[in-house]
Design an enzyme around this catalytic site. Structure first.
Site, PDB file in Angstrom:
ATOM      1  N   LYS A  80       0.845  -1.197   0.000  1.00  0.00           N
ATOM      2  CA  LYS A  80       0.000   0.000   0.000  1.00  0.00           C
ATOM      3  C   LYS A  80       0.881   1.249   0.000  1.00  0.00           C
ATOM      4  CE  LYS A  80      -3.645   2.048   2.938  1.00  0.00           C
ATOM      5  NZ  LYS A  80      -4.356   1.844   4.227  1.00  0.00           N
ATOM      6  N   SER A 155      -9.140   1.434   3.446  1.00  0.00           N
ATOM      7  CA  SER A 155      -8.231   2.204   2.624  1.00  0.00           C
ATOM      8  C   SER A 155      -7.207   1.369   1.853  1.00  0.00           C
ATOM      9  CB  SER A 155      -7.482   3.213   3.494  1.00  0.00           C
ATOM     10  OG  SER A 155      -6.754   2.563   4.529  1.00  0.00           O
ATOM     11  N   SER A 179      -9.538  -1.159   7.354  1.00  0.00           N
ATOM     12  CA  SER A 179      -8.820  -0.956   6.099  1.00  0.00           C
ATOM     13  C   SER A 179      -8.045  -2.115   5.514  1.00  0.00           C
ATOM     14  CB  SER A 179      -7.888   0.250   6.219  1.00  0.00           C
ATOM     15  OG  SER A 179      -8.630   1.418   6.433  1.00  0.00           O
TER      16      SER A 179
END
Length: 468
Positions: A80, A155, A179
């Site tokens: 990420k 996220s 997330s």
């Protein structure tokens, strides 16, 4: 391209590479080809790392020379874009950080590399990791590979989409409220949010509120989660919350000397839950019962007394706003709507902040009591399967709720720091994955990994992949 490589899990790829049945170069090239073919439709990848084929070639040469290698030697992984990666763009989903290249790796990235894994690419996220959808002004919107009109969540939605679509076998995400687990459920993969502090957050941004942020592995199989967790966990001497020795585990282990005791719930303060989601949780409980796990429907009154979603927002707004104001000062025209709304909203009063803290303490006490009687808790990850992009309200069982409701079942384990895992166990009537969530006592990661492994072996959707 060889689908047996792009949909093999990291554990198998590592074994194939170690046994020299396939080269790291072949594995990396297969994933690069998959990215080239698939990512234009999904938009999960924001940056390819430089020199990945050269790194793969070096990995193969090390094996040929008889060098002792790590458990993920030659296996590609993705990260990420909130994790620092030395020499590789880390832009945090914001034009404010466009072009930013860190000098050092985040602790978790460094540990993956030390285990022999090869950084392949960085993946998309919402601005500052602060939304349940992965869309931002710099790198755009990520789509769900099961249905491009649906969200892969946030996220860590770019990471979940990349793994689900075969662009990566294994990755790193971060989790403030939902997330890693929510995106995993949206896209039919698995993800682990370990006990708070088990995996250092050093080099991951943002860090506020520090007590709620977690880093965690995302993959396609439970054994990959277990392998990655063994690589990632343990103090690093920099994160003050990462203090428990790697070898300490409060769980049952792989061979408990008594039946596992599991409670399950689909209501008890969670608000409205889609009927297909609730049915999937019940089917998972029944499947576990067939293996000898003692299962029982439960409720946790503290979840009804203190709304975890309300506690979270009253707590974290107070802590996040000063940091975000500093970061965005002078760059207000480069901010996404979500960040603008958060900064423009009312501040939490000191009284409400203290009351929220006390509510969180009551949740911790309630779970401490629960885990005196049960080894694990089974519940939904999300109240609904993956939804269309951009929705601000949902209607579930005739009840309309705002989009924040998507986090109701995951937030309690961030507020309390308990370990929780997301895995697929069903499919909605319109073909979208449905996940279930397992939670255990503090530092009992082995318990949920053991139960999840049992459940995975019984899954009616094991080895299903999206068609792109």
């Amino acid at each position: 391209m060889p689908t047996d490589l792009i949909y093999s899990d990291a554990s198998e790829l590592a074994e194939l590479i170690r046994d020299r049945k396939v080269s790291s170069v072949e594995v990396v090239q297969a994933h690069l080809d998959r990215i080239e073919d698939t990512d234009p439709k999904v938009n999960a990848i924001v940056t390819l790392a430089d020199g990945v084929l050269e790194a793969a070639k070096t990995a193969d040469e090390a094996l040929a020379a008889g060098v002792e290698v790590g458990p993920l030697h030659g296996v590609p992984f993705t990260v990420k874009d909130s994790f620092d990666t030395a020499g590789v763009l880390t832009q945090r989903g914001s034009p404010i950080f466009e072009g930013r290249i860190p000098d050092a790796d985040a602790t978790s990235v460094a540990r993956m590399k030390h285990a022999g894994a090869i950084l392949l690419a960085k993946t998309n996220l919402p601005e500052f990791s602060y939304s349940t959808e992965s869309d931002n002004l710099l790198t755009g919107r990520t789509n769900n590979p099961w249905n491009l009109d649906r969200t892969p969540g946030g996220s860590s939605g770019g990471e979940s989409a990349a793994i689900a679509a075969g662009m990566s076998p294994l990755g790193l995400g971060s989790d403030l409220a939902i997330s890693v687990r929510g995106p995993a459920a949206h896209t039919g993969i698995v993800a682990l949010k370990a006990t708070h502090g088990r995996i250092p957050m050093t080099g991951v941004w943002p860090r506020v509120p520090r007590r709620d942020w977690h880093a965690g592995p995302m993959a396609r199989t439970i054994r990959d989660l277990a392998l990655a967790y063994s690589v990632l966990s343990g103090p690093d001497g920099a994160d003050g919350f990462a203090t428990v020795p790697r070898e300490f585990d409060a769980g049952l282990g792989a061979s408990p000397d008594r039946p596992v005791r599991l409670g399950w719930l689909t209501d008890s303060g969670l608000g409205p839950i889609d009927s297909e989601v609730a049915a999937t949780v019940q089917k998972a409980a029944e499947a576990l019962q067939s293996t000898g796990v003692l299962t029982e429907a439960v409720n946790i009154p503290a979840l009804e007394r203190d709304n975890p979603l309300d506690l979270f927002y009253r707590q974290h707004v107070m802590e996040v706003k000063p940091s975000f104001r500093d970061v965005t000062a002078g760059h207000e025209d480069q901010m996404a709507t979500v960040s603008q709304r958060m900064l423009a909203g009312p501040d939490t009063s000191v009284r409400d902040y203290v009351l929220a803290e006390q509510g969180i303490e009551r949740l911790r006490d309630a779970f401490a009591e629960y885990f005196q009687q049960y080894d694990a808790l089974l519940l939904p990850v999300l109240p609904i399967p993956a939804h269309e992009h951009g929705l601000t309200r949902f209607t579930i069982n005739g009840q309309t709720v705002n989009a924040a409701h998507i986090q109701t079942a995951t937030i309690p384990f961030n507020l309390t720091g308990l370990p929780a895992l997301s895995m697929r166990f069903g499919t909605s009537s319109d073909g979208m994955p449905i996940g279930v969530q397992l939670a255990a006592n503090w530092h009992a990661e082995s318990t949920i990994l053991h139960i999840a492994s049992l459940l995975e072996s019984l899954s009616p959707v094991r080895n299903e992949h999206p068609t792109l």
